[in-house]
Design a protein around this motif. Structure first.
Motif, PDB file in Angstrom:
ATOM      1  N   ALA A  26       0.831  -1.205   0.000  1.00  0.00           N
ATOM      2  CA  ALA A  26       0.000   0.000   0.000  1.00  0.00           C
ATOM      3  C   ALA A  26       0.865   1.255   0.000  1.00  0.00           C
ATOM      4  O   ALA A  26       1.894   1.314   0.661  1.00  0.00           O
ATOM      5  CB  ALA A  26      -0.909  -0.015   1.214  1.00  0.00           C
ATOM      6  N   THR A  28       0.507   4.892   1.101  1.00  0.00           N
ATOM      7  CA  THR A  28      -0.383   5.797   1.842  1.00  0.00           C
ATOM      8  C   THR A  28      -0.318   7.233   1.324  1.00  0.00           C
ATOM      9  O   THR A  28      -1.273   7.980   1.514  1.00  0.00           O
ATOM     10  CB  THR A  28      -0.100   5.757   3.361  1.00  0.00           C
ATOM     11  N   SER A  68      -9.420  -3.066  10.058  1.00  0.00           N
ATOM     12  CA  SER A  68      -8.353  -3.723   9.292  1.00  0.00           C
ATOM     13  C   SER A  68      -8.394  -3.204   7.863  1.00  0.00           C
ATOM     14  O   SER A  68      -9.445  -2.729   7.398  1.00  0.00           O
ATOM     15  CB  SER A  68      -8.520  -5.245   9.295  1.00  0.00           C
ATOM     16  N   ILE A  69      -7.262  -3.314   7.188  1.00  0.00           N
ATOM     17  CA  ILE A  69      -7.218  -2.873   5.782  1.00  0.00           C
ATOM     18  C   ILE A  69      -8.210  -3.673   4.955  1.00  0.00           C
ATOM     19  O   ILE A  69      -8.902  -3.124   4.099  1.00  0.00           O
ATOM     20  CB  ILE A  69      -5.788  -2.982   5.218  1.00  0.00           C
ATOM     21  N   GLN A  96      -6.608  -0.402  -2.024  1.00  0.00           N
ATOM     22  CA  GLN A  96      -5.669  -0.797  -0.973  1.00  0.00           C
ATOM     23  C   GLN A  96      -4.950   0.423  -0.397  1.00  0.00           C
ATOM     24  O   GLN A  96      -4.778   0.532   0.817  1.00  0.00           O
ATOM     25  CB  GLN A  96      -4.646  -1.801  -1.512  1.00  0.00           C
ATOM     26  N   ASP A  97      -4.542   1.333  -1.269  1.00  0.00           N
ATOM     27  CA  ASP A  97      -3.827   2.532  -0.827  1.00  0.00           C
ATOM     28  C   ASP A  97      -4.695   3.399   0.079  1.00  0.00           C
ATOM     29  O   ASP A  97      -4.259   3.826   1.145  1.00  0.00           O
ATOM     30  CB  ASP A  97      -3.363   3.359  -2.034  1.00  0.00           C
ATOM     31  N   SER A  99      -7.355   2.501   1.722  1.00  0.00           N
ATOM     32  CA  SER A  99      -7.694   1.743   2.929  1.00  0.00           C
ATOM     33  C   SER A  99      -6.555   1.801   3.939  1.00  0.00           C
ATOM     34  O   SER A  99      -6.785   1.992   5.140  1.00  0.00           O
ATOM     35  CB  SER A  99      -8.012   0.292   2.575  1.00  0.00           C
ATOM     36  N   ALA A 100      -5.333   1.639   3.460  1.00  0.00           N
ATOM     37  CA  ALA A 100      -4.161   1.731   4.342  1.00  0.00           C
ATOM     38  C   ALA A 100      -4.045   3.136   4.921  1.00  0.00           C
ATOM     39  O   ALA A 100      -3.724   3.308   6.101  1.00  0.00           O
ATOM     40  CB  ALA A 100      -2.901   1.359   3.579  1.00  0.00           C
ATOM     41  N   TYR A 101      -4.321   4.138   4.101  1.00  0.00           N
ATOM     42  CA  TYR A 101      -4.267   5.529   4.573  1.00  0.00           C
ATOM     43  C   TYR A 101      -5.300   5.764   5.668  1.00  0.00           C
ATOM     44  O   TYR A 101      -4.993   6.367   6.700  1.00  0.00           O
ATOM     45  CB  TYR A 101      -4.501   6.492   3.407  1.00  0.00           C
ATOM     46  N   GLU A 104      -4.179   4.034   8.859  1.00  0.00           N
ATOM     47  CA  GLU A 104      -3.039   4.763   9.412  1.00  0.00           C
ATOM     48  C   GLU A 104      -3.486   6.045  10.102  1.00  0.00           C
ATOM     49  O   GLU A 104      -3.069   6.354  11.211  1.00  0.00           O
ATOM     50  CB  GLU A 104      -2.031   5.065   8.304  1.00  0.00           C
TER      51      GLU A 104
END
Length: 111
Positions: A26, A28, A68-69, A96-97, A99-101, A104
């Motif tokens: 990912a 972010t 969770s991602i 995915q990017d 979601s990870a952001y 985070e």
């Protein structure tokens, strides 16, 4: 000699897999840009202007099983209730990017 060659090749493969970023890792920074364009209108600073209890804050994500991602990516992909699906607008990597952001930022308290 053959054992040494096998050992060297094994170590090479192991080290390259550890130190080479995954193509599916990912990003972010990209996630932040996607969030700004597609999500911030409803979720500014991790809030929710449509449904107050469905924020992107860590406590709400945990309460709603979205901490969770994978869970965040699922709802971004397919939508739910008032949340639109983005599977036709974003690539799998962009989902995915973002979601990870989101995860985070939730862990950081959206600062």
């Amino acid at each position: 000699m053959q054992k040494l060659l096998i050992l060297v090749l094994t170590m090479f493969l192991l080290l390259t897999s550890i130190f080479t970023p995954s193509a599916s890792a990912a990003d972010t920074t990209n996630g932040a840009q996607i969030f700004s364009i597609h999500c911030a209108g409803c979720h500014i600073n991790g809030g929710n202007i449509i449904r107050r209890g469905k924020t992107l804050k860590a406590k709400a994500l945990k309460k709603n099983g979205m901490d969770s991602i994978e869970a965040i990516a699922s709802i971004v992909t397919n939508g739910k209730n008032n949340m639109s699906a983005y599977k036709d607008r974003l690539t799998a990597q962009e989902i995915q990017d973002v979601s990870a952001y989101v995860l985070e930022q939730a862990q950081k308290g959206w600062q």
